[in-house]
Design a protein around this motif. Structure first.
Motif, PDB file in Angstrom:
ATOM      1  N   VAL A   1      20.502  64.804  -7.686  1.00 34.07           N
ATOM      2  CA  VAL A   1      21.292  65.706  -8.531  1.00 34.07           C
ATOM      3  C   VAL A   1      22.749  65.266  -8.444  1.00 34.07           C
ATOM      4  CG1 VAL A   1      21.983  68.084  -8.960  1.00 34.07           C
ATOM      5  CG2 VAL A   1      19.673  67.578  -8.131  1.00 34.07           C
ATOM      6  N   ALA A   2      23.294  64.821  -9.574  1.00 32.52           N
ATOM      7  CA  ALA A   2      24.631  64.222  -9.582  1.00 32.52           C
ATOM      8  C   ALA A   2      25.684  65.134  -8.970  1.00 32.52           C
ATOM      9  CB  ALA A   2      25.013  63.836 -11.009  1.00 32.52           C
ATOM     10  N   GLY A   3      25.549  66.437  -9.167  1.00 32.16           N
ATOM     11  CA  GLY A   3      26.555  67.362  -8.643  1.00 32.16           C
ATOM     12  C   GLY A   3      26.508  67.533  -7.144  1.00 32.16           C
ATOM     13  N   ASN A   4      25.437  67.065  -6.514  1.00 28.32           N
ATOM     14  CA  ASN A   4      25.291  67.249  -5.062  1.00 28.32           C
ATOM     15  C   ASN A   4      25.769  66.024  -4.288  1.00 28.32           C
ATOM     16  OD1 ASN A   4      24.176  69.773  -5.492  1.00 28.32           O
ATOM     17  ND2 ASN A   4      22.068  69.011  -5.459  1.00 28.32           N
ATOM     18  N   PHE A   5      26.849  65.407  -4.756  1.00 28.18           N
ATOM     19  CA  PHE A   5      27.333  64.207  -4.078  1.00 28.18           C
ATOM     20  C   PHE A   5      28.150  64.590  -2.841  1.00 28.18           C
ATOM     21  CE2 PHE A   5      30.693  65.401  -7.007  1.00 28.18           C
ATOM     22  CZ  PHE A   5      31.840  65.240  -6.251  1.00 28.18           C
ATOM     23  N   TRP A   6      28.269  63.630  -1.932  1.00 31.00           N
ATOM     24  CA  TRP A   6      29.164  63.770  -0.793  1.00 31.00           C
ATOM     25  C   TRP A   6      30.084  62.559  -0.748  1.00 31.00           C
ATOM     26  CZ3 TRP A   6      28.932  59.697   2.503  1.00 31.00           C
ATOM     27  CH2 TRP A   6      27.718  58.986   2.595  1.00 31.00           C
TER      28      TRP A   6
ATOM     29  N   TYR B   1      50.140  46.851  25.450  1.00 31.39           N
ATOM     30  CA  TYR B   1      49.701  48.196  25.059  1.00 31.39           C
ATOM     31  C   TYR B   1      48.902  48.071  23.771  1.00 31.39           C
ATOM     32  CZ  TYR B   1      49.937  52.809  22.833  1.00 31.39           C
ATOM     33  OH  TYR B   1      49.621  53.973  22.192  1.00 31.39           O
ATOM     34  N   ALA B   2      47.746  48.686  23.744  1.00 32.61           N
ATOM     35  CA  ALA B   2      46.906  48.647  22.552  1.00 32.61           C
ATOM     36  C   ALA B   2      46.313  50.025  22.313  1.00 32.61           C
ATOM     37  CB  ALA B   2      45.797  47.614  22.706  1.00 32.61           C
ATOM     38  N   LYS B   3      46.371  50.466  21.076  1.00 38.54           N
ATOM     39  CA  LYS B   3      45.813  51.762  20.723  1.00 38.54           C
ATOM     40  C   LYS B   3      45.147  51.661  19.358  1.00 38.54           C
ATOM     41  CE  LYS B   3      46.891  56.673  20.098  1.00 38.54           C
ATOM     42  NZ  LYS B   3      47.932  57.726  20.158  1.00 38.54           N
ATOM     43  N   SER B   4      43.975  52.259  19.233  1.00 38.28           N
ATOM     44  CA  SER B   4      43.278  52.303  17.953  1.00 38.28           C
ATOM     45  C   SER B   4      42.835  53.729  17.674  1.00 38.28           C
ATOM     46  CB  SER B   4      42.067  51.377  17.952  1.00 38.28           C
ATOM     47  OG  SER B   4      41.102  51.803  18.901  1.00 38.28           O
ATOM     48  N   ARG B   5      42.830  54.084  16.393  1.00 39.40           N
ATOM     49  CA  ARG B   5      42.447  55.427  15.987  1.00 39.40           C
ATOM     50  C   ARG B   5      41.575  55.327  14.740  1.00 39.40           C
ATOM     51  NH1 ARG B   5      44.604  60.536  16.721  1.00 39.40           N
ATOM     52  NH2 ARG B   5      46.390  59.629  17.793  1.00 39.40           N
ATOM     53  N   THR B   6      40.462  56.042  14.743  1.00 37.54           N
ATOM     54  CA  THR B   6      39.574  56.114  13.588  1.00 37.54           C
ATOM     55  C   THR B   6      39.468  57.551  13.132  1.00 37.54           C
ATOM     56  OG1 THR B   6      38.275  54.210  14.310  1.00 37.54           O
ATOM     57  CG2 THR B   6      37.250  55.684  12.728  1.00 37.54           C
ATOM     58  N   GLU B   7      39.718  57.754  11.837  1.00 39.58           N
ATOM     59  CA  GLU B   7      39.671  59.087  11.254  1.00 39.58           C
ATOM     60  C   GLU B   7      38.602  59.104  10.165  1.00 39.58           C
ATOM     61  OE1 GLU B   7      42.443  61.562   8.132  1.00 39.58           O
ATOM     62  OE2 GLU B   7      43.451  60.534   9.808  1.00 39.58           O
ATOM     63  N   MET B   8      37.702  60.084  10.217  1.00 40.30           N
ATOM     64  CA  MET B   8      36.657  60.222   9.215  1.00 40.30           C
ATOM     65  C   MET B   8      36.632  61.647   8.683  1.00 40.30           C
ATOM     66  SD  MET B   8      33.474  57.894  10.585  1.00 40.30           S
ATOM     67  CE  MET B   8      33.652  58.247  12.329  1.00 40.30           C
ATOM     68  N   LYS B   9      36.959  61.765   7.411  1.00 42.24           N
ATOM     69  CA  LYS B   9      36.921  63.053   6.728  1.00 42.24           C
ATOM     70  C   LYS B   9      35.871  62.990   5.623  1.00 42.24           C
ATOM     71  CE  LYS B   9      40.343  64.533   9.223  1.00 42.24           C
ATOM     72  NZ  LYS B   9      40.096  65.518  10.307  1.00 42.24           N
ATOM     73  N   TYR B  10      35.221  64.110   5.359  1.00 42.07           N
ATOM     74  CA  TYR B  10      34.151  64.090   4.377  1.00 42.07           C
ATOM     75  C   TYR B  10      34.087  65.400   3.613  1.00 42.07           C
ATOM     76  CZ  TYR B  10      32.038  66.234   8.533  1.00 42.07           C
ATOM     77  OH  TYR B  10      31.797  67.000   9.647  1.00 42.07           O
ATOM     78  N   SER B  11      33.388  65.321   2.496  1.00 39.14           N
ATOM     79  CA  SER B  11      33.037  66.527   1.743  1.00 39.14           C
ATOM     80  C   SER B  11      31.526  66.622   1.729  1.00 39.14           C
ATOM     81  CB  SER B  11      33.569  66.448   0.313  1.00 39.14           C
ATOM     82  OG  SER B  11      32.946  65.406  -0.410  1.00 39.14           O
ATOM     83  N   LEU B  12      30.989  67.836   1.679  1.00 42.11           N
ATOM     84  CA  LEU B  12      29.552  68.059   1.737  1.00 42.11           C
ATOM     85  C   LEU B  12      28.983  68.238   0.333  1.00 42.11           C
ATOM     86  CD1 LEU B  12      29.328  70.512   4.746  1.00 42.11           C
ATOM     87  CD2 LEU B  12      29.087  68.029   4.761  1.00 42.11           C
TER      88      LEU B  12
ATOM     89  N   ILE C   1      27.841  74.309   6.023  1.00 41.50           N
ATOM     90  CA  ILE C   1      29.246  74.088   5.683  1.00 41.50           C
ATOM     91  C   ILE C   1      30.156  74.577   6.797  1.00 41.50           C
ATOM     92  CG2 ILE C   1      31.071  74.756   4.090  1.00 41.50           C
ATOM     93  CD1 ILE C   1      28.959  74.861   1.882  1.00 41.50           C
ATOM     94  N   ALA C   2      29.839  75.741   7.362  1.00 40.32           N
ATOM     95  CA  ALA C   2      30.663  76.297   8.433  1.00 40.32           C
ATOM     96  C   ALA C   2      30.596  75.434   9.690  1.00 40.32           C
ATOM     97  CB  ALA C   2      30.221  77.725   8.733  1.00 40.32           C
ATOM     98  N   ALA C   3      29.403  74.915   9.996  1.00 37.49           N
ATOM     99  CA  ALA C   3      29.233  74.114  11.213  1.00 37.49           C
ATOM    100  C   ALA C   3      29.825  72.716  11.062  1.00 37.49           C
ATOM    101  CB  ALA C   3      27.750  74.020  11.570  1.00 37.49           C
ATOM    102  N   ALA C   4      29.716  72.134   9.871  1.00 35.66           N
ATOM    103  CA  ALA C   4      30.125  70.747   9.673  1.00 35.66           C
ATOM    104  C   ALA C   4      31.622  70.588   9.502  1.00 35.66           C
ATOM    105  CB  ALA C   4      29.408  70.167   8.453  1.00 35.66           C
ATOM    106  N   GLY C   5      32.294  71.594   8.945  1.00 35.13           N
ATOM    107  CA  GLY C   5      33.718  71.457   8.708  1.00 35.13           C
ATOM    108  C   GLY C   5      34.008  70.378   7.676  1.00 35.13           C
ATOM    109  N   SER C   6      35.148  69.707   7.829  1.00 33.65           N
ATOM    110  CA  SER C   6      35.564  68.706   6.844  1.00 33.65           C
ATOM    111  C   SER C   6      35.713  67.323   7.428  1.00 33.65           C
ATOM    112  CB  SER C   6      36.902  69.117   6.217  1.00 33.65           C
ATOM    113  OG  SER C   6      37.906  69.204   7.219  1.00 33.65           O
ATOM    114  N   GLY C   7      35.340  67.152   8.691  1.00 31.22           N
ATOM    115  CA  GLY C   7      35.458  65.822   9.265  1.00 31.22           C
ATOM    116  C   GLY C   7      35.177  65.808  10.751  1.00 31.22           C
ATOM    117  N   PHE C   8      35.076  64.578  11.296  1.00 31.76           N
ATOM    118  CA  PHE C   8      34.889  64.409  12.734  1.00 31.76           C
ATOM    119  C   PHE C   8      36.243  64.406  13.429  1.00 31.76           C
ATOM    120  CE2 PHE C   8      31.147  62.187  10.931  1.00 31.76           C
ATOM    121  CZ  PHE C   8      30.149  62.890  11.569  1.00 31.76           C
ATOM    122  N   PRO C   9      36.289  64.751  14.702  1.00 32.42           N
ATOM    123  CA  PRO C   9      37.536  64.571  15.454  1.00 32.42           C
ATOM    124  C   PRO C   9      37.907  63.085  15.478  1.00 32.42           C
ATOM    125  CG  PRO C   9      35.971  65.943  16.668  1.00 32.42           C
ATOM    126  CD  PRO C   9      35.221  65.367  15.520  1.00 32.42           C
ATOM    127  N   ASP C  10      39.181  62.800  15.550  1.00 34.47           N
ATOM    128  CA  ASP C  10      39.620  61.416  15.583  1.00 34.47           C
ATOM    129  C   ASP C  10      39.052  60.711  16.815  1.00 34.47           C
ATOM    130  OD1 ASP C  10      40.996  61.956  13.329  1.00 34.47           O
ATOM    131  OD2 ASP C  10      43.001  61.830  14.220  1.00 34.47           O
TER     132      ASP C  10
END
Length: 903
Positions: free
Chosen positions: A758-763, A793-804, A813-822
Motif C-alpha cells: 500500500v503506497a501510503g504505508n511507506f516508511w 582523538y577520534a570520535k564518530s557519531r551515527t544518527e538514525m531518524k525514521y518515520s513509521l 508508534i508510541a513505543a518506536a518514537g522517531s528514531g534510535f538514540p545516537d
C-alpha cells in the motif's frame, strides 16, 4: 541452521666474544620461532613490514637506537623537499658501532628490553583489541645486521614483542644482486569482546554444552528458563572471545641472468579462537534468536611461484598461485536452554529440540595463473603497451550434512522420515566452483613532450558452476494429487522439493497436490555470475607551470540472475594542477558518473529457482497467487543496479609559508542521486570530508605536526512493507483493476494497486554519520636526551531518524518514537617516549601510553545486566538473548622502562 618446524641449522664460526654474545641472542630468537608450528614467509609479499602496537615503524638494526641526522637529508640543516614540494622525513643516523670478525664479516646489532606495567581497565576490548601488553618483563625489540664485502653476502634478523600474542620475527639473508631468502613469523591478536556472558562449556570447540543451572531443551516453564539464563549469564560475565592470527612464511628470489629472475614462496596462516555467532529456531523470522559461540580453527596455505624477465624493450612476468583454506572444525553443535515450538513437523514433540547444529565454513581452494607483458614503443610516439591475462578458479567440495540431527521427523504430507540422513540430499557434497577470467590491455603514447595519452580495455568475468537442488530423491508425497504417492520431477530429480530448516524445527516445503501449494519455496541455488568490460581514454597536457588532465571511461556490466541483465556507466573526469602560485600547489578534479541499464524486473530473475517454476500458478477465482508473482515491490531499486548520478569534487592545496613548514588542505564533496528509485535509496546521498595537516621541521632534531580530519555522510532510504492491502487474489478488485492470471504480476507488485503493498504505508529512514579525528605530535632531541609525544582523538557519531508506516498502530508508534538514540564512539590516545643515554652503548627509554575510550551503542541498551529480552509478562519465548554486553568504556595506562643496548 544446518547445511547451510621449522628446522633451524646452526653454523659454527670462530668469532670474537662480542659475536658469541650476538649468536646467543640470535639463537634464542630463532628458537622461539621454532617452537611455533606455523613458521614460514609471505607467499605474495605481504607482511614485509613487521611490528606491533609498540613498534609501529619497521625495526631497522642500523638506526633503531640512533637519533635524527643533524645535517638533515641533503647534508644541510634545512628541510629537504620532494619535486612536488612535500617535506621529506629527516633520516636517522646509521650506527657507527660496526664490528668485524676474523672471517671478514662486519656486523652490528641492538636489543631493547625492560619491564612494563598496565593499570586501569586494561582488560577491556577497546584497549587490547589488537595488542598484547601486560605486567612484567618485556623484550620489546632486537636486531642484527651483517655483511661480508668480499663475497657480497649479508643477513639480517629482527624481532620484537617476544612471547606475547603480538610478537614478530623476520630474517633476510642472501647475496647482493644474486639471491635472497626472506623468512618471517608474526602474531596478531583480535579481541572481539571482553563482555560476553557465556552459557556454555567448550568455548572454542565444536561442541557447546550448557553450564549447570540450565536444562537442554528448556524445562517447560519459560519464565523459569528466562530467569535461569539471566542467572547463569550474570555468573559468567566478562568472558573474552577473540582469536590470535599466527602467520609465517618463506620466499626465495634468485637472479638467473641479468634479465631473468625467478621466485617462489610459501606462507601458512593459522587462526584460533572464538567469536559471537547468531542462532535461531523455527521459521517465519525465527524463534528466540540467541548468541552462541563460533569456534575458529582455520589454516590457510598460500603458494606462489613465477619469473620476471626484462630487457631494454620488453618485460614479462608469469605467476602461479594457490591458496588452500582448511577449517579444522567441521560443525558446531550447541545445546539450547529454551523450549521452542516446532512448526508443522510430524514426529516433533515439545522439548525434543535440545541442541542445534551449524555446518561451518568449508575447506576450499583458490588457484590463479597470471601473465603480464609490457613493451616500449620508441618509434610509436615514445609509447608503451601493456597486457595482463589471468585465469582463476575457486572450489569447494565439502561433504554436506543432513537437514536435521533428529530421527523420525518428516514434513506434513511427506511419507518418508529420512531427513536426518544424507539420503535426503540430492548430492553428497557441494561440488561448488567459480571460475574467473581477466584480460587487461593498455597503451600509452606521448605525441609531444607535454602530452600523454592513455587508452585501456579491461574485461573480467566470473562463471558460477554451482547448482544445488533442494530435492529429496528418496522421499515421496503422501498424495501427489491423483491419490497416488510420488514425487515431483524437475531438473533431473524426482522427489520431495524443499527442506527442513533450523535443525528440523520448521520446514520450507513444497507440498504435493493434497497440500497447500506455494510458488516461492527455494528449490535451487542461484549461480550468480557476471561479465564486466571497462574501456577508457585519458589525456594529460602539461603546460609551463600547470597541467590539465581529462579522462573518460565506460563500464558495462552483464549479470545473470539479477533484476537487470545489463547496466552501463559513463565516467567523466577533469583535473587541473597549478604550481605557478608562489609557494603553493593547487590540485583540483571533478568527476561525473552516470549509470543506466536495461529493464528492471523484480521477479523474473529468480522465478526458475523457486517452486513456482515446477508448480503451476492456480487460476481459479479466489486463489491467492502472491507467492507466485511477488518477489518485491516493483518500485524498489537495489543500489548496485539502480540508475545513479554521482558527482565528486576533489581539492588539495599545499602551501609552503617557509622552508621548514608545510600546510596542507584537502577536501572531497560527493553527491549521489538515484533518479528512478521510488523505493530503496532516495533523495541525495552525500559523502564529504575535509582534512588539514601541518608539518613543521624547524630543525633536523625537532619536528611538530598536527592534523584534523572531518567526515560526514548522509543517506536516505524509503520503502513500503507488504501487508495491509486487499490481497493478491484472482478476481479481486484493486486500484489498478481486477486481478487476473495475466496481470497478477504487474498489479500485485505495484504499491499503487493496494493489493499487497500500500503506497501510503511507506516508511523513511534518515541516516547521518560524522567522524572527527585530531592528531598532535612533537619530537625534539635535547642533545643526547631525546623526547617525543603524540596525542590522537577520534570520535564518530551515527544518527538514525525514521518515520513509521501510516497503518502502524498507536502502541507501536508510541513505543518506536522517531528514531534510535545516537550511536557514538570516542577514543583518546596519548603516548610519550623519553630516551636518556646511560653510557655510549646503553640508553634508558621511558614509555607512557594512556588510552580512554567511551561508547554509546543502542543495540545493547537495556541488556547490559540482563541479556534476555523478554516478551511481557516474561512467560513466553524471549524476543532475543543477547549475551555480548557490547563494548565497554575504559581508561587504561601503560608505563614501561626499557633499556636499549647497542652491541
Amino acid at each position: 541452521m544446518n547445511n547451510v618446524n621449522a628446522n633451524c641449522a646452526a653454523v659454527r664460526l670462530s668469532v670474537q666474544p662480542q659475536v658469541r654474545m650476538l649468536s646467543v641472542l640470535v639463537g634464542a630468537a630463532l628458537a622461539m620461532m621454532a617452537v611455533e608450528r606455523a613458521w614460514a614467509d609471505s607467499a605474495v609479499g605481504a607482511d614485509t613490514s613487521l611490528g606491533n602496537a609498540l613498534n609501529l615503524a619497521p625495526v631497522n638494526p642500523l638506526t633503531y637506537t640512533s637519533g635524527y641526522d643533524p645535517d638533515g637529508l641533503n647534508g644541510e640543516p634545512i628541510a629537504a623537499r620532494t619535486p612536488t614540494g612535500q617535506l621529506y622525513s629527516v633520516p636517522k643516523v646509521p650506527s657507527d658501532r660496526v664490528h668485524s670478525t676474523t672471517g671478514g664479516w662486519e656486523y652490528l646489532g641492538f636489543v631493547e628490553f625492560g619491564v612494563t606495567h598496565v593499570s586501569g581497565d586494561h582488560r577491556e576490548q577497546g584497549f587490547k583489541r589488537y595488542k598484547d601488553v601486560g605486567n612484567g618483563g618485556y623484550l620489546s625489540a632486537f636486531g642484527v645486521s651483517a655483511e661480508k664485502a668480499d663475497t657480497a653476502h649479508y643477513f639480517e634478523v629482527v624481532g620484537g614483542g617476544v612471547d606475547r600474542d603480538d610478537q614478530f620475527y623476520g630474517a633476510t639473508f642472501g647475496r647482493y644482486n644474486d639471491w635472497r631468502v626472506k623468512a618471517f613469523y608474526n602474531e596478531t591478536p583480535h579481541v572481539f569482546t571482553t563482555s560476553f556472558r557465556s552459557l556454555w562449556n567448550g568455548a572454542g570447540s565444536g561442541n557447546l554444552t550448557l553450564k549447570p543451572g540450565l536444562t537442554a531443551g528448556g524445562s517447560g516453564d519459560l519464565a523459569a528458563d528466562n530467569q535461569a539464563i539471566t542467572a547463569v549469564a550474570q555468573a559468567n560475565t566478562n568472558t573474552e572471545l577473540g582469536l590470535v592470527r599466527k602467520k609465517g612464511g618463506l620466499r626465495l628470489d634468485m637472479n638467473l641472468t641479468d634479465n631473468l629472475k625467478v621466485f617462489a614462496g610459501y606462507s601458512l596462516e593459522k587462526r584460533e579462537g572464538a567469536r559471537p555467532f547468531g542462532s535461531v529456531w523455527a521459521g517465519g523470522g525465527g524463534q528466540a534468536p540467541m548468541e552462541v559461540i563460533e569456534p575458529i580453527d582455520y589454516e590457510t596455505h598460500d603458494f606462489v611461484g613465477g619469473l620476471y624477465y626484462t630487457d631494454p624493450l620488453n618485460s614479462f612476468n608469469l605467476q602461479a598461485s594457490a591458496s588452500l583454506f582448511r577449517n579444522n572444525i567441521d560443525t558446531l553443535s550447541f545445546e539450547t536452554p529454551l523450549r521452542v515450538t516446532p512448526g508443522t513437523i510430524t514426529g516433533a514433540t515439545p522439548g525434543m529440540f535440545t541442541a542445534g547444529r551449524f555446518d561451518l565454513y568449508p575447506d576450499n581452494e583458490a588457484y590463479n595463473i597470471k601473465a603480464e607483458y609490457a613493451r616500449k614503443l620508441p618509434d610509436l610516439m615514445n609509447g608503451r603497451f601493456t597486457a595482463v591475462v589471468s585465469m582463476g578458479s575457486s572450489r569447494q567440495d565439502d561433504d554436506l550434512v543432513p537437514y536435521t540431527t533428529y530421527s523420525g521427523l518428516r514434513p506434513t504430507n511427506v511419507s518418508t522420515a529420512n531427513w536426518d540422513s544424507t539420503d535426503s540430499l540430492s548430492r553428497q557434497s557441494a561440488d561448488a566452483r567459480i571460475d574467473t577470467r581477466l584480460v587487461d590491455l593498455g597503451l600509452s603514447l606521448n605525441p609531444t613532450s607535454r602530452l600523454n595519452i592513455k587508452a585501456k580495455a579491461r574485461y573480467y568475468e566470473t562463471r558460477n558452476h554451482t547448482d544445488y537442488l533442494a530435492c529429496n530423491p528418496n522421499a515421496e508425497y503422501i498424495d501427489s494429487g491423483d491419490g497416488t504417492p510420488g514425487g515431483v520431477s524437475a531438473f533431473g530429480c524426482t522427489g520431495v522439493w524443499g527442506r527442513m530448516i533450523n535443525d528440523g524445527s520448521n520446514v520450507s516445503m513444497l507440498y504435493g497436490g493434497n497440500g497447500a501449494a506455494a510458488g516461492n519455496i527455494p528449490i535451487r541455488s542461484v549461480p550468480y555470475d557476471y561479465r564486466k568490460l571497462n574501456t577508457g581514454l585519458t589525456a594529460d597536457w602539461r603546460l609551463k607551470t600547470s597541467s590539465i588532465n581529462a579522462a573518460y571511461e565506460r563500464e558495462i556490466y552483464a549479470r545473470d540472475h539479477r533484476e537487470r541483465d545489463k547496466t552501463w556507466e559513463d565516467k567523466y573526469k577533469l583535473g587541473y594542477v597549478n604550481r605557478s602560485i608562489e609557494d603553493t600547489t593547487v590540485r583540483l578534479s571533478f568527476a561525473h558518473d552516470r549509470r543506466r541499464g536495461s529493464s528492471y524486473h523484480t521477479h523474473h530473475p529468480y522465478a526458475s529457482f523457486l517452486s513456482g517454476h515446477i508448480v503451476p500458478m492456480p487460476e481459479a477465482a479466489g486463489s491467492n497467487v502472491q507467492s507466485w508473482v511477488v518477489h518485491m515491490n516493483n518500485g524498489m531499486r537495489k543500489y548496485d543496479l539502480s540508475d545513479r548520478d554521482q558527482n565528486t569534487l576533489n581539492a588539495r592545496l599545499n602551501y609552503m609559508p617557509r622552508e621548514d613548514l608545510d600546510i596542507g588542505l584537502s577536501a572531497q564533496l560527493k553527491e549521489i542521486r538515484y533518479p528512478s528509485s521510488d523505493y530503496g535509496r532516495s533523495g541525495k546521498q552525500r559523502q564529504n570530508w575535509f582534512n588539514v595537516d601541518v608539518d613543521w621541521q624547524y630543525s633536523p632534531a625537532s619536528n611538530v605536526y598536527a592534523f584534523y580530519s572531518f567526515q560526514r555522510g548522509t543517506l536516505d532510504q524509503r520503502s513500503v512493507p507488504s501487508g495491509g492491502g486487499t490481497g493478491c487474489l484472482i478476481g479481486a478488485s484493486s486500484l489498478m483493476g481486477v486481478i487476473t492470471p495475466e496481470n497478477a504480476e504487474e498489479i500485485c507488485q505495484s504499491p499503487n494497486s493496494g493489493a499487497v503493498f500500500v503506497a501510503g504505508n511507506f516508511w523513511e529512514l534518515d541516516h547521518k554519520d560524522r567522524s572527527d579525528t585530531l592528531g598532535l605530535g612533537l619530537r625534539h632531541d635535547f642533545g643526547k636526551v631525546k623526547f617525543d609525544i603524540s596525542y590522537t582523538y577520534a570520535k564518530s557519531r551515527t544518527e538514525m531518524k525514521y518515520s513509521l508506516p501510516a497503518n502502524a498502530n498507536a502502541a507501536t508508534i508510541a513505543a518506536a518514537g522517531s528514531g534510535f538514540p545516537d550511536l557514538t564512539t570516542s577514543q583518546n590516545i596519548l603516548e610519550a617516549n623519553l630516551l636518556v643515554p646511560v653510557t655510549k652503548t646503553v640508553s634508558a627509554r621511558l614509555l607512557l601510553r594512556h588510552e580512554y575510550g567511551r561508547y554509546r551503542d543502542w543495540h545493547y541498551s537495556g541488556l547490559e545486566s540482563d541479556p534476555v529480552a523478554v516478551n511481557a509478562p516474561g512467560t513466553a519465548l524471549p524476543t532475543a538473548v543477547i549475551l555480548d554486553a557490547g563494548p565497554q568504556n575504559y581508561r587504561a595506562s601503560l608505563i614501561g622502562l626499557l633499556l636499549q643496548i647497542r652491541l
